[in-house]
Enzyme design. Sequence first.
Site, PDB file in Angstrom:
ATOM      1  CB  SER B 207      19.407  15.962 -16.052  1.00  6.81           C
ATOM      2  OG  SER B 207      18.491  16.194 -15.008  1.00  6.81           O
ATOM      3  CG  HIS B 228      22.748  14.795 -18.602  1.00  6.65           C
ATOM      4  ND1 HIS B 228      22.411  16.081 -18.948  1.00  6.65           N
ATOM      5  CD2 HIS B 228      21.592  14.096 -18.546  1.00  6.65           C
ATOM      6  CE1 HIS B 228      21.093  16.143 -19.115  1.00  6.65           C
ATOM      7  NE2 HIS B 228      20.580  14.964 -18.878  1.00  6.65           N
ATOM      8  CD  GLU B 240      24.793  18.898 -20.144  1.00  6.48           C
ATOM      9  OE1 GLU B 240      24.780  20.101 -20.387  1.00  6.48           O
ATOM     10  OE2 GLU B 240      24.003  18.346 -19.352  1.00  6.48           O
ATOM     11  CG  ASN B 278      18.162  19.319 -18.560  1.00  8.13           C
ATOM     12  OD1 ASN B 278      17.731  19.327 -19.712  1.00  8.13           O
ATOM     13  ND2 ASN B 278      18.267  18.213 -17.850  1.00  8.13           N
TER      14      ASN B 278
END
Lengths: 382, 371
Positions: B207, B228, B240, B278
């Site tokens: 992540s 991700h 991602e 994130n």
Amino acid sequence: VSGAWVMGIGKTKFGPTQKSTLHLAHEAIIAALDDAGIGPDELDAIVVANFLGGPNEGQLHLNSVVAGLFPDLHIPAWRVESACASGGVAVHNAVALLGTYPRILVVGVERMSDVGGLQLTRNIAMAGDRLLDQTVGLTFPASYALVAQAHMTEHGTTLGDLDLVSLKNHANARLNPLAHFSHKTVTLTEIEAGPTIASPLRLYDCCPVSDGAAAVVLSSTPGSSSRDIAITGSAVAVDAISLAQRRTLTGFPAAAEAARKAYAQAGITPADVDLVEVHDCFTIAEIVAMSDLGLASPAEALRMIRNGETYPEGALPVNASGGLKAGGHAIGATGVGQICELVKQLRGEASSRQVLRARRAVAHNVGGVGGSCAVHVLEGRS
Amino acid sequence: MTMDRGLTYSCGVCERTFAYDIPSCPWCGEALTRNVSGPSTVISVTRVETPSIGHEEVPYWCALAADTEGRRALHKLETEALVGQVLDTTADEGSGGRAGIIGTGVMGRGLAELLLTLGWSVVIVSRDATRAARIASAVLARLERVMDEVEIAAAGARLVTTDDLSVLQSCDVVVEAVAEDLSIKKAVLAQAEPHVRPDALLVTNTSGLELDAMAAVLEHPERFGALHFFNPVVRMRLVEISGSNQTSPDTIDALEHLAIRLGKTPIRVKARPAFVVNRILMPLIGEAIRSLEEGAADAEHIDEAVRLGLNHPMGPLALADLIGLDVVLEITENMRQQTGDEAYAPRPTLIRMVAENQLGKKTGRGFFDYS
């Protein structure tokens, strides 16, 4: 058709409103019953036409919901859904069942103004094939844009032709107090300046999303009133919904087939038709409808439009009500509303938009991009 | 259920063609022949300017194209196409490839479920073979929601679990989905790489840990990058995509193509700590915890305020509970260490709750009670 008469009609204004689905249905139903001069206890069955009650409002089972208007009246009722042809298919359904239920109320109703643009566009696209159409973003305007593009390539149709259809229908809507755009004058300059929705279609090529309801009372026997109008032809035909499954883009075989059957039942040819209400959800659809109904070849249709022959005072009035384009498209109500409009015309009760010599009329209602098609022939008493 | 565009099915008797993989010709009862369309010519095309759910980004183009046999299909394109233009619409032969997944956590399991649903063959590798086998039956049990017995049996036949990394040699793509810890990831990638074919993609599901550091332990870092995925993998549409300073442009393109094949919407992001989502989410959760610490409102009302005020489907504290507070702590710590910015420091309440094993939904207690 062994015997089908329209005894009564009722229609709300099409356009955005705060009124609930049931309120709209009530308004159209009571008007139709009053017009027929009967009470609800004289009905044998009810057919409810609706497309997006589920996705738009979380409301299905509308036959039972509408039954709530008539507590203690335990007659059969059912809901018909065939996308934008729900109304026309419901009328056909009722006509076919008049042998069992001699007096049927058909009510079409739709609420669309509460739902946001992205969601509504997706919901309407549910009429398309989920795997073949929806996954590639083939929205409702995009489907008809492919039809328009092909029509331009095959028949030399221009944006100017589409503009003329829009201009005429907006002008007609000004004379129809129940039309979505009855209050709004639209000029050619505005039409030309409309932003692109799905090329080549621009804003004024598209019908609006409307709330509204329409109802008709059908009977297997003619009443004493000379205002009763006969349904002499009633047909539905279907086709695979995805354009990927069709051989042609510039005509809808199902519409042509429904027209052929309805004319045969009525014992008429296209030349006998005095006026039509066609499913112009997009301007190009009106041009396609004219050829599918056998009223003109594509080239003739373009010529007639350019010469103004489809105006109410022209040789073949098309959508004297303003059509879906400017009259509004309250989806489930649309096909029923077309019947209401033609009954008014055939009775000679269409006031300022009355078409002269209106004796035979045709209603053309299409679901999806030609997937479900209903065609009705109506005849007034001469 | 998905559709292979460019595939049609025809009846040898009546010569009708169908868009669907149906069991037999409805007219003749004959089995249908599968046709793979080659390049197709655009018959009609529209530039769509109005967005809808599932197609939020406009403009895009919808083209109806026909192959040399006249078989038609609709295509969505991101660039302009003209009538008469030839599109390379050749269908991917068989929707599924063969993927290796290292790790049996929630992301590894979710990815296996997604891949099996789409017809892929899957190898799950774990140090503990017993654990891997248990995970396999859990994944197949999840498929019961969307498959019948015959389809589950077929999916089961496409699923292999092992503790032997050499099985990865059969895979077209290998995804590392072990714990979100740089040293563990580096070790696993270095051990796995000798067993990954040179033409296969090697992928981390991080992540937002340092991709350059992971690439540094590899012999062939050019074919290594990050995908991700988000939890739950089957439902969340975003992936991602990122690469290290050694990832080749071809690999990034291949990762994007892979994400689209898996039905996801890929977004390319720079390899910076915690990527994009994130990096934005962790401070949001941190500020929600700070609001709780400062007594702004109780957990329920903080979440309700964010849901209604920011139009989020879930409040940040409930989301933290779902992710797992240990994972939130790990990502937050990584962000602080990588950026050197104390603004990312984990909140004291978060540290305390993890120490007390209140990890959220999975332990039955976090900011909310799930017992």
